[in-house]
Design a protein around this motif. Structure first.
Motif, PDB file in Angstrom:
ATOM      1  N   LYS A 164       1.253   9.992  -1.278  1.00 47.97           N
ATOM      2  CA  LYS A 164      -0.036  10.032  -0.588  1.00 47.97           C
ATOM      3  C   LYS A 164      -0.317  11.473  -0.211  1.00 47.97           C
ATOM      4  CE  LYS A 164      -2.874   7.662   2.843  1.00 47.97           C
ATOM      5  NZ  LYS A 164      -2.930   6.684   3.964  1.00 47.97           N
ATOM      6  N   GLN A 165      -1.475  11.960  -0.614  1.00 50.11           N
ATOM      7  CA  GLN A 165      -1.760  13.381  -0.484  1.00 50.11           C
ATOM      8  C   GLN A 165      -1.851  13.862   0.961  1.00 50.11           C
ATOM      9  OE1 GLN A 165      -3.632  10.866  -1.541  1.00 50.11           O
ATOM     10  NE2 GLN A 165      -5.649  11.555  -2.198  1.00 50.11           N
ATOM     11  N   ARG A 207       0.856  -1.185   0.000  1.00 50.50           N
ATOM     12  CA  ARG A 207       0.000   0.000   0.000  1.00 50.50           C
ATOM     13  C   ARG A 207       0.893   1.235   0.000  1.00 50.50           C
ATOM     14  NH1 ARG A 207      -5.219  -0.700   2.038  1.00 50.50           N
ATOM     15  NH2 ARG A 207      -5.456   1.514   1.541  1.00 50.50           N
ATOM     16  N   VAL A 208       0.323   2.393  -0.168  1.00 52.46           N
ATOM     17  CA  VAL A 208       1.116   3.607  -0.367  1.00 52.46           C
ATOM     18  C   VAL A 208       1.712   4.171   0.914  1.00 52.46           C
ATOM     19  CG1 VAL A 208      -0.274   4.240  -2.372  1.00 52.46           C
ATOM     20  CG2 VAL A 208      -0.893   5.132  -0.116  1.00 52.46           C
ATOM     21  N   ASP A 209       1.254   3.725   2.083  1.00 54.91           N
ATOM     22  CA  ASP A 209       1.549   4.410   3.337  1.00 54.91           C
ATOM     23  C   ASP A 209       3.037   4.495   3.667  1.00 54.91           C
ATOM     24  OD1 ASP A 209      -1.367   4.644   4.700  1.00 54.91           O
ATOM     25  OD2 ASP A 209      -1.183   2.758   3.616  1.00 54.91           O
ATOM     26  N   SER A 210       3.744   3.381   3.599  1.00 53.76           N
ATOM     27  CA  SER A 210       5.140   3.373   4.036  1.00 53.76           C
ATOM     28  C   SER A 210       6.031   4.214   3.125  1.00 53.76           C
ATOM     29  CB  SER A 210       5.666   1.939   4.099  1.00 53.76           C
ATOM     30  OG  SER A 210       5.088   1.249   5.178  1.00 53.76           O
ATOM     31  N   LEU A 211       5.814   4.136   1.822  1.00 52.73           N
ATOM     32  CA  LEU A 211       6.619   4.949   0.911  1.00 52.73           C
ATOM     33  C   LEU A 211       6.381   6.432   1.182  1.00 52.73           C
ATOM     34  CD1 LEU A 211       8.554   5.191  -1.487  1.00 52.73           C
ATOM     35  CD2 LEU A 211       6.537   5.136  -2.990  1.00 52.73           C
ATOM     36  N   ALA A 212       5.123   6.820   1.334  1.00 48.74           N
ATOM     37  CA  ALA A 212       4.805   8.223   1.599  1.00 48.74           C
ATOM     38  C   ALA A 212       5.413   8.679   2.922  1.00 48.74           C
ATOM     39  CB  ALA A 212       3.289   8.418   1.616  1.00 48.74           C
ATOM     40  N   LEU A 213       5.291   7.850   3.950  1.00 49.28           N
ATOM     41  CA  LEU A 213       5.817   8.221   5.260  1.00 49.28           C
ATOM     42  C   LEU A 213       7.342   8.247   5.240  1.00 49.28           C
ATOM     43  CD1 LEU A 213       4.304   8.877   7.914  1.00 49.28           C
ATOM     44  CD2 LEU A 213       4.955   6.615   8.729  1.00 49.28           C
ATOM     45  N   GLY A 214       7.956   7.327   4.490  1.00 50.74           N
ATOM     46  CA  GLY A 214       9.404   7.322   4.390  1.00 50.74           C
ATOM     47  C   GLY A 214       9.935   8.589   3.743  1.00 50.74           C
ATOM     48  N   LEU A 215       9.300   9.006   2.661  1.00 52.63           N
ATOM     49  CA  LEU A 215       9.716  10.243   2.005  1.00 52.63           C
ATOM     50  C   LEU A 215       9.434  11.445   2.898  1.00 52.63           C
ATOM     51  CD1 LEU A 215       8.439   9.363  -1.566  1.00 52.63           C
ATOM     52  CD2 LEU A 215      10.836   9.724  -0.917  1.00 52.63           C
TER      53      LEU A 215
END
Length: 488
Positions: free
Chosen positions: A187-188, A140-148
């Motif tokens: 993730k917006q 899901r998109v959460d970890s990539l968005a939070l990592g960035l």
């Protein structure tokens, strides 16, 4: 005992505890990486989005029965497309994208606070793996968005510190702006953190040049990206990622319940900072840190308080707590009073213990793998006879699953009434024409599909359960393929 010896043990305890937690979580993630079935029920639909990118089909279109896009920006799909081209079109490359996000988070914490305090922050964050729903490693998109977002946060803190010490650090701030833009494109909801960091840098005269560099690089990446995506999709991009989500209703119990379930993680940095201040030690709390952490907590609250807010909405709170706790803990570890390291160690270890959850219940079993293989074989046999609608998309297959249940739910609860009615008319027409030779659902239509249940049952009847129901996902909602419907 010397003062050096008296502070050595708590430092060792902090480092050892963080190491154990990180290693346990890493072991669990490694064991889950290659699982062929859905760890979380929407993973297969994420793969379908990635495969659309690979095949050149548009991601952002108005919802139809053939494809209704998830309301996420495209970065996860783009990165996932690159990895699937190398590793194969399975769920594994997409989970690796999420693990990349985890590495970015841990690396940012260590780089921001160096050595022990940074490693303790890694332990604090890793301890929330279960508390946030075992979500960090799913496709899901959460970890990539939070990592960035973590990269942007860490770079902004570094730029702010450089401004206090020796003048503006525009290059670091500019890199932070780029990372923030990429986080928003993943993730917006990361827009809150992005704006908060910019405000914090621009608010002080000493860091204003850095703030201008941050804002310029953020805008230079984000604005053209949005304009291009909007133009290339005939306006469907912003409709999907913004308009569709507007007006999503609040879930009453979660509005205040969020603060109860987040109490430990919100309290941890506050307690550490209060202890540090009482001892005359530095809390390490700067404008960027405070505004960034508040933005992350607010993001978590808004996500959790709305209908459909699952445990993954707590991830920003975990990141905020890790960053703010590390700043205060660093001050305690450097305190002249030898009680500082001890109190810091005790509070940190208690918090880790209180929030940590045993990951073994979220681990795959051989029986689940066998059930998945049997369910896939049965669904593929159905597909050999004609089109099969899999709205829960829990079984990856060579053929598309058509509109996903989550996309339908988002559409139904949005204020986009005209678009929702158009989709429902298309669905009703397809059902009345008995377009599908079979439908695989998560349960009886009237029980699991609310007002859509009678529409489905008007044209389809229950054939029976799958001979071997698909395994329940180990993360998130327990939606799994269980029931087969055929035309009446």
């Amino acid at each position: 005992m010397t003062e050096q010896g008296s502070t050595g043990l708590p430092r060792f305890l902090i480092g050892a505890a963080a190491s154990v937690v990180v290693l346990v979580v890493a072991w669990a993630m490694a064991a889950r990486l290659g699982v062929p079935f859905a760890l979380e029920w929407q993973e297969p639909a994420m793969l379908e989005h990635v495969l659309r990118v690979r095949s050149g089909e548009p991601l952002y279109v108005m919802p139809t029965l053939d494809f209704a896009p998830f309301p996420y920006p495209p970065l996860f799909y783009w990165v996932g497309s690159l990895l699937t081209g190398i590793l194969g079109e399975t769920l594994v490359p997409l989970r690796l994208v999420s693990l990349l996000g985890v590495v970015l988070i841990l690396g940012s914490l260590v780089a921001s606070y160096r050595w022990l305090a940074g490693w303790a922050a890694c332990g604090i964050f890793a301890a929330t793996y279960g508390w946030t729903g075992f979500w960090l490693d799913v496709a899901r998109v959460d970890s990539l968005a939070l990592g960035l977002g973590a990269v942007a946060f860490g770079l902004a803190l570094r730029a702010e510190a450089a401004c206090r010490a020796a003048g503006a650090s525009t290059s670091t701030a500019a890199l932070s702006g780029v990372a923030s833009a990429l986080a928003v494109l993943a993730k917006q909801t990361q827009l809150g953190l992005a704006v908060a960091l910019g405000i914090a840098l621009l608010a002080r005269s000493r860091s204003r040049r850095a703030g201008a560099a941050y804002a310029a690089s953020l805008s230079a990446v984000l604005v053209p990206s949005v304009l291009i995506l909007q133009a290339s999709s005939d306006g469907a991009f912003l409709w999907t990622t913004v308009d569709l989500l507007r007006g999503s209703p609040f879930h009453g119990p979660a509005v205040l319940g969020f603060w109860v379930e987040s109490a430990w993680m919100v309290a941890l940095p506050l307690v550490l900072a209060a202890i540090a201040r009482s001892m005359g030690a530095a809390t390490g709390w700067s404008g960027c840190l405070v505004l960034g952490a508040l933005a992350l907590v607010a993001t978590g609250w808004l996500g959790r308080a709305h209908e459909g807010g699952f445990d993954n909405t707590l991830l920003p709170v975990a990141l905020a707590s890790a960053f703010a706790s590390a700043a205060a803990l660093r001050g305690l570890l450097a305190a002249r009073d030898p009680r500082g390291p001890w109190l810091g160690a005790i509070v940190t270890l208690v918090a880790m213990l209180m929030v940590f959850q045993d990951p073994r219940p979220a681990m795959p079993t051989a029986a689940a793998g066998d059930a998945y293989a049997a369910a896939v074989a049965e669904v593929e046999a159905l597909q050999a006879k004609g089109e099969v609608w899999q709205p829960i998309s829990a079984l990856p297959s060579a053929r598309r699953g058509y509109a996903n249940k989550m996309a339908i739910v988002d559409l139904a609860k949005s204020q986009e009434v005209e678009k929702a009615q158009g989709f429902l008319r298309e669905l009703q027409s397809a059902l009345a024409a008995q377009r599908f030779s079979a439908i695989v659902l998560d349960g009886p239509p009237r029980l699991e599909w609310g007002s859509l249940g009678p529409m489905i049952e008007a044209s389809y009847q229950v054939l029976g359960p799958l001979r071997t129901p698909g395994p329940e996902p180990l993360t998130g909602a327990k939606n799994a393929p269980r029931l087969v419907l055929v035309p009446r």
